[in-house]
Motif scaffolding. Structure first.
Motif, PDB file in Angstrom:
ATOM      1  N   GLN A   4       0.834  -1.213   0.000  1.00 18.40           N
ATOM      2  CA  GLN A   4       0.000   0.000   0.000  1.00 18.40           C
ATOM      3  C   GLN A   4       0.862   1.253   0.000  1.00 18.40           C
ATOM      4  N   LEU A   5       1.908   1.213  -0.829  1.00 16.22           N
ATOM      5  CA  LEU A   5       2.820   2.347  -0.849  1.00 16.22           C
ATOM      6  C   LEU A   5       2.164   3.619  -1.371  1.00 16.22           C
ATOM      7  N   ASP A   6       1.080   3.437  -2.140  1.00 16.04           N
ATOM      8  CA  ASP A   6       0.442   4.628  -2.687  1.00 16.04           C
ATOM      9  C   ASP A   6      -0.679   5.147  -1.779  1.00 16.04           C
ATOM     10  N   LYS A   7      -0.865   4.469  -0.640  1.00 17.88           N
ATOM     11  CA  LYS A   7      -1.882   4.959   0.303  1.00 17.88           C
ATOM     12  C   LYS A   7      -1.287   6.126   1.086  1.00 17.88           C
ATOM     13  N   PRO A   8      -2.151   7.055   1.542  1.00 18.18           N
ATOM     14  CA  PRO A   8      -1.608   8.181   2.300  1.00 18.18           C
ATOM     15  C   PRO A   8      -0.968   7.729   3.618  1.00 18.18           C
ATOM     16  N   GLY A   9       0.146   8.343   3.959  1.00 14.30           N
ATOM     17  CA  GLY A   9       0.855   8.005   5.183  1.00 14.30           C
ATOM     18  C   GLY A   9       0.021   8.256   6.421  1.00 14.30           C
ATOM     19  N   THR A  10      -0.924   9.177   6.304  1.00 14.76           N
ATOM     20  CA  THR A  10      -1.714   9.543   7.474  1.00 14.76           C
ATOM     21  C   THR A  10      -2.728   8.481   7.861  1.00 14.76           C
ATOM     22  N   MET A  11      -2.945   7.466   6.985  1.00 15.25           N
ATOM     23  CA  MET A  11      -3.936   6.455   7.351  1.00 15.25           C
ATOM     24  C   MET A  11      -3.320   5.319   8.176  1.00 15.25           C
TER      25      MET A  11
END
Lengths: 300, 353, 422
Positions: free
Chosen positions: A189-196
């Motif tokens: 999930q590298l393209d998911k936002p870090g804030t999640m």
């Protein structure tokens, strides 16, 4: 350096019943506690052989109000040094001197000298940008950029031009995440936002982000204060692993944490570096009255 | 993301620069007639301008509604093309304005009278039609009126109802909606109706020669105790308020009565109803001439001015059967039209005031 | 003192008593809030109700089918633009009603059809001159008085229409030769003094150009100023003075900006009066403070931890601002900008000073062309004597409100979409 007067009466004035310890080290002319509560002279040896960073007589003023008083301290290679002390004792301020983060605060002036591998970091010719790449920082609250996990890691290498190609960058991101022990959790999930990510994961992401620009020293400002015990344990483990490659300076409010992760400990009080020594010694056999009061929980 | 952002930023800065550069490259040239002036003349001038624009190859003139005074101020600023070519006025140009024009190099001004505008005092058709005299109007609306006992002195207006003013009028409270002091309609109203009423008192009339200032003050000061209500410049608003309250009277231009004759009726003044013919032949007492002034220096520099004058002064425009009459302009008598058409087409400048 | 009364025993009782009072106060407060809300909603409903009920008819128009013989005698082939089309239309009407002979009655007859019919005929002939000599049939607009009579503005009466005219109209109606259609003219035409020919396209185009100038100038300038003040300027007396002045400017009555525009853009720079360029410049002055203040608030709301994070990995100040802070503040800035633009769209006060309260029939084609803007168009129509402008005024207000709603809706959407939690 301003040395407060040492008077035998002060022990009595402080009105504290203290245990006597044989220090058998420096200041051998004094038995038991070497300093009273009134004396802020640094106890213990703040110097090491071939240090990574050397701080000499570092003082910090905020618009004329002094927050750190003439601290001298070395930071060794491949060590974790913990800074402890009550709130407002200047340990965070001192930490922020090490990568010149205090520059951003208006009215803040730093005197004394700090060198990194022999280079004076407060020299006029020194550019803070590469300095901050060499001395990375992890903050109290996890603060990932509101971007994807990948971009969080890749940002530093990008602005510093560390990766020549996309594949190099990919490798760098993977390597950093691996070192931070986060790769297996986020690789899909590298393209998911870090804030999640969860708080602990976010903090490790921030550590990975710092590692990505291959620093020499990592400063950590209470990195676990916003995390639950399990996440804290995970980060502590990570700190232990990182010691192989980096010098780590960690400010913490948790004495247990300091005891667990660090090799040396520095105790700050009212802006003074009061005592510094091997962690075991500090926690089992403090030589300064204030240190003892603090670690035995009498204040702070 | 951030690269596109900074690029966007640079782009807008570039556009900004381009824009400010293009400002200065704008040459002082104009291909349309610029007209300013009276809001009373505006509804008529705009119709002419539109017809002119549609039936010729010239652009439609631009007409600003600035008021007569504001228009003359702009008009007299100079002869550069940034100043208007024509100004409309609901009164004649004043000596001071004419002098200012000359001082600023506007030496040749062509005066064109276009017709008359009647000022009507109207109420809702739900109420009986009022029969007023100018004396009634003066006594009802002046701030200070001659002592009812007959002594030759002024007292603060004591009248509450129309019946107090004149026993033949209904016992309704005096409430009149009218324009504010900035309006040309107000100027004309006080000059024609109020002054006309005041003059019926011989001792006030003699004052005109002795103490003109005081005389003007008597005639031109309207009540401030709520009997005269300033209703703003918008005449449509007054019409609507009359519709809502039949006991009130309103003061506005004839064209608004003409357009709303299903809702309101004009009061008789001195026995004459405000009707087209009565205003045209001068028997209705409260009517004023309307003008426009042409800057001769711009003829030839701005295309279309002579053609615009031809359109305006054509019989089909300002004649008794012309399209301006449909809009409520009261045409001038034949001889007067002939004179002003001649002056306009030959650009005969005003010699002096 | 009262405190003597408070003992362990009656403490809870006192609290309970007080509790009742507290709940009452809360209920009272809530009731007042709801009442206030109801009153504002009521006013809104009344406002919209009156505008819509007056204005919806502006979007429709009655037309009449005319059969006009394009008489070659009236058509000068060399100068088709100024041939006697009105005469052709009048002749067609005369042919239909041969019994009307008196001059006065003929005039009444002519007045039923709008002058627009002859313009329509002209356009048809100009497009295809082969129709000269034949009879053409087309739908022409009716005169404004007839139009509002058919729409029922006069109620049962006939307003300015004479009985003869009413008879003619009823005859048309029986023959099925008049119909109500969507009023496209209202959206495609510029201003006109004939209500049935008047449209808002000129004003909408003018507003578009004006806002374009305002946006292109005030957004970059406002954002740049805000970024500098918030991120780079040293706090001190100068930045305090600047801040106070910006806040003051936001509160200055907009007519002052009109005077400023008159003095600087018209008199000093000699820019064309009544042009959208000058209008946009003046509105830029007016919206700049709004945008700067909103942008600074947006920048302030970006948590310092993001700046620290960026600085911590070695980003320069500029990189920190442009890569991290600005993108996060952008939605807030855009919201502020849109609200500023909406304000500018509805603004009229400074415009008379720079000559934008004007009758402009031609649709502007550039930023230096004279032009009116939507609110000015509304103002001018509201001030017109012709009754049919009442519905046009309300129609134009509806269009303006629609634009404002769309803009404010966009602002809300942007805020919602980019709202982030840290």
């Amino acid at each position: 350096m301003n040395t407060a007067c040492y008077t035998p009466e002060s022990t009595i004035i402080a009105g504290v019943n203290v245990h006597l310890h044989d220090t058998g080290d420096v200041n051998e002319d004094v038995k038991g506690l070497v300093s009273s509560a009134e004396d802020y002279t640094t106890v213990g040896n703040p110097f090491v052989e071939s240090p990574r960073m050397k701080c000499r007589e570092v003082s910090v003023d905020y618009s004329g109000k002094r927050a750190v008083f003439g601290v001298s301290l070395d930071i060794a290679r491949n060590e974790v040094i913990a800074m402890i002390g009550p709130s407002g004792c200047g340990k965070s301020t001192f930490l922020r001197c090490l990568n010149r983060m205090n520059d951003t605060i208006p009215g803040c002036t730093v005197s004394g000298s700090i060198t990194l591998d022999g280079m004076d970091i407060y020299d006029r010719k020194v550019d803070v940008v590469p300095l901050r790449a060499m001395v990375g920082m992890v903050f109290q609250k996890p603060n990932p950029f509101p971007k994807s996990i990948y971009d969080n890691i890749a940002y530093g290498p990008r602005i510093h031009g560390l990766a020549g190609s996309r594949s190099e960058l990919d490798a760098l991101v993977e390597d950093s995440l691996r070192k931070a022990g986060l790769w297996d959790e986020v690789k899909d999930q590298l393209d998911k936002p870090g804030t999640m990510l969860s708080g602990g994961q976010q903090q490790r992401l921030c550590i990975a982000r710092t590692i990505a620009v291959s620093p020499e020293v990592i400063l950590m400002d209470e990195p676990c204060s916003a995390l639950d015990p399990i996440a804290t344990a995970r980060v502590e483990e990570l700190i232990e692993e990182l010691r192989d490659n980096y010098s780590i300076v960690i400010v913490t409010h948790s004495m247990q944490q300091a005891a667990r992760v660090s090799q040396r400990t520095a105790y700050f009080h009212m802006g003074w570096l009061v005592e510094v020594g091997e962690t075991d010694q500090i926690f089992t056999n403090p030589r300064h009255k204030l240190t003892e009061n603090y670690i035995t929980g009498r204040f702070g | 993301m951030f690269h596109t952002l900074s690029r966007l930023f640079c782009l807008s800065v570039a556009v900004t620069g381009l824009l400010s550069w293009s400002q200065f490259s704008f040459a002082a040239e104009r291909d349309y007639i610029s007209i300013v002036g009276s809001s009373t003349v505006y509804p008529f001038a705009t119709v002419v301008a539109e017809t002119f624009g549609r039936t010729t190859h010239f652009k439609t003139p631009k007409i600003e509604s600035t008021g007569s005074g504001g228009g003359l101020k702009l008009f007299c600023e100079g002869v550069s093309l940034n100043t208007p070519d024509i100004t409309n006025a609901s009164r004649r140009i004043k000596k001071s304005e004419f002098d200012r024009c000359r001082a600023n190099g506007v030496k040749e001004i062509v005066e064109v009278k276009i017709g008359y505008d009647g000022i009507v005092i109207a109420n809702s058709i739900k109420a009986p039609r009022m029969k007023l005299t100018r004396r009634d109007i003066f006594l009802a609306l002046a701030k200070n009126v001659p002592d009812p006992s007959g002594a030759e002195r002024l007292v603060p207006n004591p009248y509450r109802t129309w019946k107090d003013v004149n026993p033949s009028l209904p016992a309704e409270k005096i409430e009149v909606l009218g324009p504010p002091p900035t309006s040309g309609t107000r100027d004309a109203f006080v000059e024609l109706a109020m002054e006309g009423g005041a003059k019926t008192f011989p001792w006030i009339k003699t004052m005109k020669k002795k103490n003109k200032h005081h005389y003007k003050e008597i005639c031109h000061t309207l009540r401030e105790d709520g009997a005269y209500i300033e209703a703003g410049e918008n005449d449509n608003l007054i019409v609507q308020k009359l519709e809502a309250n039949p006991h009130r009277l309103g003061i506005f231009g004839f064209s608004f009565l003409d357009q709303n004759s299903d809702m309101i009726q004009g009061s008789l003044v001195d026995g004459v109803a405000p009707e087209f013919e009565a205003i045209a032949d001068g028997s209705y007492p409260i009517s004023r001439p309307l003008f426009f002034y042409v800057k001769k220096a711009h003829v030839g520099k701005v295309p279309g001015i002579p053609e615009y004058l031809r359109e305006f002064t054509a019989e089909k425009t300002w004649g008794p059967d012309g399209y301006l009459a449909d809009r409520g302009l009261i045409p001038m008598p034949d001889r007067e039209r002939e004179k002003f058409r001649h002056d306009a087409l030959n650009l005969v400048p005003l010699e002096g005031i | 003192m009262n405190s003597t009364r408070i003992t362990e025993k009656n403490t809870s009782e006192l609290v309970r008593k007080g509790l009742k009072r507290r709940y009452r106060a809360e209920r009272r407060f809530r009731f007042m809030g709801i009442a206030a809300l109801c009153i504002s909603v009521l006013f809104l409903v009344i406002l919209f109700g009156s505008i819509i009920s007056k204005g919806y008819s502006a979007f429709f128009q009655w037309k009449v089918r005319l059969n006009v013989f394009v008489d070659p005698a009236r058509m000068d082939v060399d100068n088709l633009a100024s041939a006697d089309y009105a005469g052709a239309v009048k002749a067609a009407l005369r042919r239909e009603f041969p019994e009307i002979r008196k001059r006065r009655e003929k005039r009444l007859l002519y007045r039923i059809v709008s002058i627009g019919a002859s313009y329509q005929l002209r356009d048809m002939v100009m497009r295809d001159s082969s129709i000269i000599g034949s009879t053409v049939s087309f739908w022409a607009p009716l005169d404004d008085d007839v139009d509002i009579y058919l729409k029922g503005a006069y109620g049962k009466g006939s307003g300015r229409l004479k009985p003869l005219q009413v008879r003619i109209i009823e005859k048309f109606r029986q023959e099925g030769r008049i119909k109500k259609v969507f009023n496209t003219t209202f959206f495609t035409a510029g201003d006109s003094r004939d209500p049935e020919l008047a449209g808002i396209r000129g004003a909408v185009t003018g507003s578009f150009y004006t806002l374009l100038v305002t946006l292109l100038l005030s957004f970059p300038i406002g954002v740049a100023a805000a970024v500098y003040l918030e991120e780079f300027a040293r706090p001190g007396r100068w930045s305090d003075i600047i801040e106070v002045n910006i806040n003051n400017l936001a509160a200055v009555p907009s007519i002052i900006f009109g005077l400023l525009g008159l003095a600087i853009f018209l008199n000093l720079f000699g820019l064309p009066r009544s042009s959208t360029l000058v209008g946009g410049l003046v509105l830029t002055l007016m919206t700049l403070p709004t945008i700067i203040i909103a942008s600074r608030a947006a920048l302030k709301s970006v948590p310092p931890s993001i700046r620290e994070a960026a600085l911590g990995v070695g980003a320069s100040r500029m990189q920190t601002v442009f890569h991290h802070v600005l993108p996060l503040a952008l939605p807030g800035m855009l919201t502020g900008t849109i609200i500023g633009m909406a304000q500018a769209l509805g603004e009229t006060a400074p415009l008379p000073m720079i000559g934008m309260v004007a009758f402009v029939a031609d649709i502007p084609h550039g930023m230096t062309d004279p032009s009116a803007v939507l609110p000015v168009q509304i103002y001018l129509w509201a001030d017109s004597p012709e009754r049919a402008f009442v519905e046009k005024t309300s129609g134009a207000i509806m269009v303006l409100l629609a634009f404002l709603m769309a803009m404010n809706g966009t602002a809300v959407y942007l805020r919602k979409k980019f709202e982030r939690k840290w």
